[in-house]
Enzyme design. Sequence first.
Site, PDB file in Angstrom:
ATOM      1  N   HIS A 138       0.871  -1.178   0.000  1.00 53.34           N
ATOM      2  CA  HIS A 138       0.000   0.000   0.000  1.00 53.34           C
ATOM      3  C   HIS A 138       0.909   1.229   0.000  1.00 53.34           C
ATOM      4  O   HIS A 138       2.033   1.171   0.510  1.00 53.34           O
ATOM      5  CB  HIS A 138      -0.822  -0.057   1.301  1.00 53.34           C
ATOM      6  CG  HIS A 138      -1.897   0.974   1.431  1.00 53.34           C
ATOM      7  ND1 HIS A 138      -1.638   2.263   1.817  1.00 53.34           N
ATOM      8  CD2 HIS A 138      -3.242   0.894   1.286  1.00 53.34           C
ATOM      9  CE1 HIS A 138      -2.784   2.938   1.886  1.00 53.34           C
ATOM     10  NE2 HIS A 138      -3.774   2.128   1.559  1.00 53.34           N
ATOM     11  N   ASP A 144       3.137  -4.639   7.962  1.00 53.74           N
ATOM     12  CA  ASP A 144       1.908  -3.862   7.823  1.00 53.74           C
ATOM     13  C   ASP A 144       0.748  -4.852   7.975  1.00 53.74           C
ATOM     14  O   ASP A 144       0.484  -5.650   7.074  1.00 53.74           O
ATOM     15  CB  ASP A 144       1.903  -3.187   6.445  1.00 53.74           C
ATOM     16  CG  ASP A 144       0.579  -2.494   6.135  1.00 53.74           C
ATOM     17  OD1 ASP A 144      -0.396  -2.717   6.868  1.00 53.74           O
ATOM     18  OD2 ASP A 144       0.534  -1.752   5.139  1.00 53.74           O
ATOM     19  N   GLN A 147      -4.445  -5.423   6.926  1.00 50.03           N
ATOM     20  CA  GLN A 147      -5.447  -6.327   6.331  1.00 50.03           C
ATOM     21  C   GLN A 147      -5.367  -7.748   6.885  1.00 50.03           C
ATOM     22  O   GLN A 147      -6.087  -8.619   6.406  1.00 50.03           O
ATOM     23  CB  GLN A 147      -5.272  -6.373   4.806  1.00 50.03           C
ATOM     24  CG  GLN A 147      -5.438  -5.039   4.113  1.00 50.03           C
ATOM     25  CD  GLN A 147      -6.877  -4.533   4.115  1.00 50.03           C
ATOM     26  OE1 GLN A 147      -7.816  -5.277   4.394  1.00 50.03           O
ATOM     27  NE2 GLN A 147      -7.049  -3.256   3.821  1.00 50.03           N
ATOM     28  N   LYS A 197     -10.377  -0.450  10.536  1.00 50.41           N
ATOM     29  CA  LYS A 197     -10.552  -1.638   9.687  1.00 50.41           C
ATOM     30  C   LYS A 197     -10.920  -2.855  10.537  1.00 50.41           C
ATOM     31  O   LYS A 197     -11.486  -3.818  10.046  1.00 50.41           O
ATOM     32  CB  LYS A 197      -9.271  -1.927   8.902  1.00 50.41           C
ATOM     33  CG  LYS A 197      -8.965  -0.867   7.842  1.00 50.41           C
ATOM     34  CD  LYS A 197      -7.806  -1.283   7.000  1.00 50.41           C
ATOM     35  CE  LYS A 197      -7.189  -0.124   6.238  1.00 50.41           C
ATOM     36  NZ  LYS A 197      -7.974   0.319   5.089  1.00 50.41           N
ATOM     37  N   CYS A 206      -4.738   2.474  -3.620  1.00 52.20           N
ATOM     38  CA  CYS A 206      -3.497   2.987  -2.996  1.00 52.20           C
ATOM     39  C   CYS A 206      -2.345   2.013  -3.214  1.00 52.20           C
ATOM     40  O   CYS A 206      -1.509   1.819  -2.327  1.00 52.20           O
ATOM     41  CB  CYS A 206      -3.680   3.262  -1.511  1.00 52.20           C
ATOM     42  SG  CYS A 206      -4.863   4.546  -1.170  1.00 52.20           S
TER      43      CYS A 206
HETATM   44  C1  LIG Z   1      -2.334  -2.872   3.576  1.00 51.90           C
HETATM   45  C2  LIG Z   1      -2.671  -1.489   4.057  1.00 51.90           C
HETATM   46  N1  LIG Z   1      -1.723  -0.752   4.644  1.00 51.90           N
HETATM   47  C3  LIG Z   1      -1.981   0.478   5.116  1.00 51.90           C
HETATM   48  C4  LIG Z   1      -3.221   1.052   5.006  1.00 51.90           C
HETATM   49  C5  LIG Z   1      -3.449   2.407   5.544  1.00 51.90           C
HETATM   50  O1  LIG Z   1      -4.322   2.353   6.627  1.00 51.90           O
HETATM   51  P1  LIG Z   1      -4.886   3.691   7.289  1.00 51.90           P
HETATM   52  O2  LIG Z   1      -5.426   4.505   6.139  1.00 51.90           O
HETATM   53  O3  LIG Z   1      -5.933   3.207   8.217  1.00 51.90           O
HETATM   54  O4  LIG Z   1      -3.743   4.348   7.966  1.00 51.90           O
HETATM   55  C6  LIG Z   1      -4.238   0.339   4.380  1.00 51.90           C
HETATM   56  C7  LIG Z   1      -5.570   0.944   4.179  1.00 51.90           C
HETATM   57  O5  LIG Z   1      -6.244   0.671   3.227  1.00 51.90           O
HETATM   58  C8  LIG Z   1      -3.960  -0.970   3.912  1.00 51.90           C
HETATM   59  O6  LIG Z   1      -4.910  -1.698   3.334  1.00 51.90           O
END
Ligand SMILES: Cc1ncc(COP(=O)(O)O)c(C=O)c1O
Length: 409
Positions: A126, A203, A206, A229, A367
């Site tokens: 992401h 990270d 998900q 999430k 993203c």
């Molecule tokens: C794999 C992953 N990393 C990071 C993020 C960023 O999360 P946040 O926008 O809650 O900081 C997301 C959000 O879609 C994500 O799916």
Amino acid sequence: MTGPGFDLERVRGDFPLLRQEVRGRPLVYLDSAATGQKPQAVLDALTRYYTHDNANVHRGVHILSERSTQAYEDARETVRRFLNAKDAREIVFVRGTTEAINLVAATYGRKQVGPGDEVLISAMEHHSNIVPWQMVCDAAGAKLRVIPVDDRGELKMDAVDALLTERTRLLAITHVSNALGSINPIKELVAKAHAKNIPVLVDGAQSVTHFQVDVQELDCDFFAFSGHKLFGPTGIGVLYGKLAMLEAMPPYQGGGDMILSVTMEKTVYNRVPHRFEAGTPDMAGAVGLAAAIRYLEGVGLSAIAQHDQWLLAYATQALSAVPGLKLVGTAPKKTGVLSFTLEDVHPHDVGTILDQEGICIRTGHHCAQPLMQRFGVAATVRASLALYNTPQDVDALVKGLLKVREVFA
Ligand SMILES: Cc1ncc(COP(=O)(O)O)c(C=O)c1O
């Protein structure tokens, strides 16, 4: 049908938002990878906190401040247990995954990454796990290196050893791809990196939503996730860091709560984790997140994981009936994410027609623009599943997609 002890109808009933009609049809919510809906237990916890306990933390001597501090620190303990961290001091509350990664980039990254060094990420990250490292590398004169992904959306594991070099200062990698659903072999990656004394940031935005995570078992050095999430409130998230790593890191932001003492000449910084929590934290958010975790544990984390796999299999089969539909991301190990293109129809048009049917899905690059480039598409349609989704939701999606086909025939 969806695993022992999992009463899907009851679970669905716990989420009040889902009980509505949109555009004259029952709402079908298939966008949980973007954000999860909130169970009544979370809404109640937020109301209770603001109705009874609200006060600033760590500062007052009065009863409300005591209660609020207790609730906030209890929430930290709940997160510790959820991740199976060794020590509650390893849990830092932040705004979300993005801030957690930026915190590590701005502290560990700035301190440890120098000219000629390397930070290793993967092609399925992401933007939140790309851009902070690009910024660190740009500032330091370091290089960002990338583990490639194969046509099914799996990491090319045979490329990893050569990419972990004596210049690598960190491996920062997603546990589960938000755009493909692929589950990465984190334990194996951590073992490879640790064999060369390279720390690993995971990270987990998900992964925690789909299956149980044990940070001690993974042995990762950092782990990040977002409360919203995980069916909790927006504005709260978690950075887990091994105590020794956190203790060696300089502060992130300066301000109240992150200090032990301040004179005009010098500040003595607070201990971990408060050193990284400058300013009034999101107490209500932490309380809401703890309520979400307790709710999920009540439903059963393994039952949720089983439901996810069952519904993913159902959905994968059901979508194969739609002419011209091509899944992007077919790794054998994946979570309930179905990214696809529909021949001759732009994903945005698919999304617009599905919306008219009351179906919420996501379209775009998710993203993850470099990943879209890797697969030669500008965008995909993404349906993402959660514990409250039913086979009927999937059937509605398939029906909606057949309608899209008719419109564009
Ligand atoms: C794999 C992953 N990393 C990071 C993020 C960023 O999360 P946040 O926008 O809650 O900081 C997301 C959000 O879609 C994500 O799916």
